[in-house]
Design a protein around this motif. Structure first.
Motif, PDB file in Angstrom:
ATOM      1  N   THR A 103       0.994  -1.095  -0.016  1.00 32.40           N
ATOM      2  CA  THR A 103      -0.067  -0.047  -0.019  1.00 32.40           C
ATOM      3  C   THR A 103       1.034   1.004   0.124  1.00 32.40           C
ATOM      4  OG1 THR A 103      -2.022  -1.351   1.164  1.00 32.40           O
ATOM      5  CG2 THR A 103      -1.862   1.383   1.394  1.00 32.40           C
ATOM      6  N   ARG A 104       1.958   1.279   0.749  1.00 30.47           N
ATOM      7  CA  ARG A 104       2.625   2.449   0.671  1.00 30.47           C
ATOM      8  C   ARG A 104       3.414   2.478  -0.381  1.00 30.47           C
ATOM      9  NH1 ARG A 104       3.417   0.853   6.521  1.00 30.47           N
ATOM     10  NH2 ARG A 104       5.269  -0.331   6.087  1.00 30.47           N
ATOM     11  N   PHE A 105       4.035   1.511  -0.891  1.00 28.23           N
ATOM     12  CA  PHE A 105       4.709   1.610  -2.441  1.00 28.23           C
ATOM     13  C   PHE A 105       3.565   2.287  -3.356  1.00 28.23           C
ATOM     14  CE2 PHE A 105       6.331   0.332  -6.482  1.00 28.23           C
ATOM     15  CZ  PHE A 105       7.655   0.788  -6.364  1.00 28.23           C
ATOM     16  N   ARG A 106       2.643   1.737  -3.359  1.00 34.44           N
ATOM     17  CA  ARG A 106       1.384   2.150  -4.240  1.00 34.44           C
ATOM     18  C   ARG A 106       1.174   3.738  -4.302  1.00 34.44           C
ATOM     19  NH1 ARG A 106      -3.679  -1.299  -4.010  1.00 34.44           N
ATOM     20  NH2 ARG A 106      -4.257  -0.049  -5.631  1.00 34.44           N
ATOM     21  N   LEU A 107       1.229   3.938  -2.893  1.00 37.77           N
ATOM     22  CA  LEU A 107       0.994   5.598  -2.646  1.00 37.77           C
ATOM     23  C   LEU A 107       2.067   6.458  -3.048  1.00 37.77           C
ATOM     24  CD1 LEU A 107      -0.182   5.422   0.982  1.00 37.77           C
ATOM     25  CD2 LEU A 107      -1.583   6.367  -0.664  1.00 37.77           C
ATOM     26  N   LEU A 108       3.303   5.888  -2.892  1.00 35.84           N
ATOM     27  CA  LEU A 108       4.532   6.612  -3.679  1.00 35.84           C
ATOM     28  C   LEU A 108       4.192   6.580  -5.228  1.00 35.84           C
ATOM     29  CD1 LEU A 108       7.305   5.286  -1.152  1.00 35.84           C
ATOM     30  CD2 LEU A 108       6.299   7.459  -1.150  1.00 35.84           C
ATOM     31  N   LEU A 109       4.011   5.523  -5.636  1.00 35.03           N
ATOM     32  CA  LEU A 109       3.896   5.414  -7.094  1.00 35.03           C
ATOM     33  C   LEU A 109       2.722   6.242  -7.687  1.00 35.03           C
ATOM     34  CD1 LEU A 109       4.866   3.667  -9.608  1.00 35.03           C
ATOM     35  CD2 LEU A 109       3.209   1.956  -9.086  1.00 35.03           C
ATOM     36  N   ALA A 110       1.781   6.493  -6.934  1.00 35.66           N
ATOM     37  CA  ALA A 110       0.693   7.327  -7.280  1.00 35.66           C
ATOM     38  C   ALA A 110       1.175   8.810  -7.297  1.00 35.66           C
ATOM     39  CB  ALA A 110      -0.571   7.154  -6.600  1.00 35.66           C
ATOM     40  N   LEU A 111       1.990   9.045  -6.631  1.00 40.26           N
ATOM     41  CA  LEU A 111       2.690  10.555  -6.227  1.00 40.26           C
ATOM     42  C   LEU A 111       3.885  11.063  -7.175  1.00 40.26           C
ATOM     43  CD1 LEU A 111       2.317  10.838  -2.417  1.00 40.26           C
ATOM     44  CD2 LEU A 111       0.779  11.619  -4.247  1.00 40.26           C
ATOM     45  N   VAL A 112       4.043   9.580  -8.140  1.00 43.10           N
ATOM     46  CA  VAL A 112       5.399  10.154  -8.799  1.00 43.10           C
ATOM     47  C   VAL A 112       5.556  11.437  -9.472  1.00 43.10           C
ATOM     48  CG1 VAL A 112       6.604   9.211 -10.727  1.00 43.10           C
ATOM     49  CG2 VAL A 112       6.098   7.657  -8.874  1.00 43.10           C
ATOM     50  N   ASP A 113       4.649  11.795 -10.245  1.00 45.72           N
ATOM     51  CA  ASP A 113       4.526  12.802 -11.039  1.00 45.72           C
ATOM     52  C   ASP A 113       3.533  14.084 -10.707  1.00 45.72           C
ATOM     53  OD1 ASP A 113       6.645  12.494 -12.705  1.00 45.72           O
ATOM     54  OD2 ASP A 113       5.705  11.249 -14.003  1.00 45.72           O
ATOM     55  N   ARG A 114       2.895  13.987  -9.421  1.00 44.88           N
ATOM     56  CA  ARG A 114       1.606  14.717  -8.992  1.00 44.88           C
ATOM     57  C   ARG A 114       1.605  14.888  -7.512  1.00 44.88           C
ATOM     58  NH1 ARG A 114      -2.687  10.858 -11.873  1.00 44.88           N
ATOM     59  NH2 ARG A 114      -2.231   9.269 -10.000  1.00 44.88           N
ATOM     60  N   GLU A 115       0.893  15.729  -7.013  1.00 47.16           N
ATOM     61  CA  GLU A 115       0.500  15.938  -5.816  1.00 47.16           C
ATOM     62  C   GLU A 115      -1.080  15.442  -5.805  1.00 47.16           C
ATOM     63  OE1 GLU A 115       1.564  19.616  -3.898  1.00 47.16           O
ATOM     64  OE2 GLU A 115      -0.302  20.535  -4.643  1.00 47.16           O
ATOM     65  N   LEU A 116      -1.571  14.582  -4.543  1.00 43.64           N
ATOM     66  CA  LEU A 116      -2.767  14.052  -4.429  1.00 43.64           C
ATOM     67  C   LEU A 116      -3.403  14.390  -3.194  1.00 43.64           C
ATOM     68  CD1 LEU A 116      -2.722  11.113  -6.618  1.00 43.64           C
ATOM     69  CD2 LEU A 116      -3.767  13.225  -7.024  1.00 43.64           C
ATOM     70  N   SER A 117      -4.634  14.629  -2.964  1.00 40.51           N
ATOM     71  CA  SER A 117      -5.232  14.516  -1.580  1.00 40.51           C
ATOM     72  C   SER A 117      -5.455  13.270  -1.034  1.00 40.51           C
ATOM     73  CB  SER A 117      -6.569  15.133  -1.393  1.00 40.51           C
ATOM     74  OG  SER A 117      -7.491  14.405  -2.204  1.00 40.51           O
ATOM     75  N   VAL A 118      -5.532  12.875   0.182  1.00 41.16           N
ATOM     76  CA  VAL A 118      -5.699  11.705   1.011  1.00 41.16           C
ATOM     77  C   VAL A 118      -6.946  11.219   0.117  1.00 41.16           C
ATOM     78  CG1 VAL A 118      -6.663  10.621   2.784  1.00 41.16           C
ATOM     79  CG2 VAL A 118      -4.934  12.317   3.089  1.00 41.16           C
ATOM     80  N   ASN A 119      -8.062  11.933  -0.016  1.00 34.56           N
ATOM     81  CA  ASN A 119      -9.149  11.359  -0.736  1.00 34.56           C
ATOM     82  C   ASN A 119      -8.980  10.936  -2.026  1.00 34.56           C
ATOM     83  OD1 ASN A 119     -10.908  11.591   1.568  1.00 34.56           O
ATOM     84  ND2 ASN A 119     -11.799  13.490   0.836  1.00 34.56           N
ATOM     85  N   ASP A 120      -8.194  11.742  -2.826  1.00 32.41           N
ATOM     86  CA  ASP A 120      -7.872  11.133  -4.082  1.00 32.41           C
ATOM     87  C   ASP A 120      -6.807   9.797  -4.153  1.00 32.41           C
ATOM     88  OD1 ASP A 120      -9.201  13.349  -5.253  1.00 32.41           O
ATOM     89  OD2 ASP A 120      -7.077  14.609  -5.334  1.00 32.41           O
TER      90      ASP A 120
END
Length: 130
Positions: free
Chosen positions: A33-50
């Motif tokens: 889960t933590r790795f997937r969170l980092l992956l989702a943030l690779v090129d953008r910033e997102l909110s917790v809900n996103d």
């Protein structure tokens, strides 16, 4: 030979504290889960809900993982009004995520995507087509 005088990649050896910190980074990456969170943030910033929506996980659990990543200094935050946005702490974290994913592709049975004609978008954005 004195361990303190050894070199690593042409530089001084890491201190025991640096090795401990590096180990903690890998511990943070060891959770999918933590790795997937980092992956989702690779090129953008997102909110917790996103992020919760992208991972199809409850926002409370995502928040707990983000808190750990923040304590490990892998993510940073930006507050805008009542919203908090997460991003990777720096380019080193981004490169680490990309490199780990590229390495994982080498463990599979087929040619890694980053070696194919149309490399995957994360690696392509990280360092151009290799």
């Amino acid at each position: 030979m004195n361990a303190d005088s050894q070199t690593f990649a042409g530089e001084r050896s890491p201190t025991p504290d640096e090795v401990d910190l590096a180990t903690e980074v890998f511990r943070m990456l060891a959770d999918s889960t933590r790795f997937r969170l980092l992956l989702a943030l690779v090129d953008r910033e997102l909110s917790v809900n996103d992020l919760a929506q992208a991972l199809e996980k409850p926002s409370t659990g995502v928040s707990q993982h983000l808190a750990k990543l923040r304590l490990a200094r892998l993510v940073a935050t930006r507050r805008q009004g009542t919203h908090v946005y997460y991003r990777l702490e720096n380019e080193h974290v981004r490169q680490l995520v990309v490199d780990v994913l590229d390495h994982a592709e080498h463990l599979g049975p087929s040619v890694p995507r980053h070696h194919q004609q149309q490399s995957h978008p994360i690696t392509r954005r990280a360092a151009g087509d290799r």
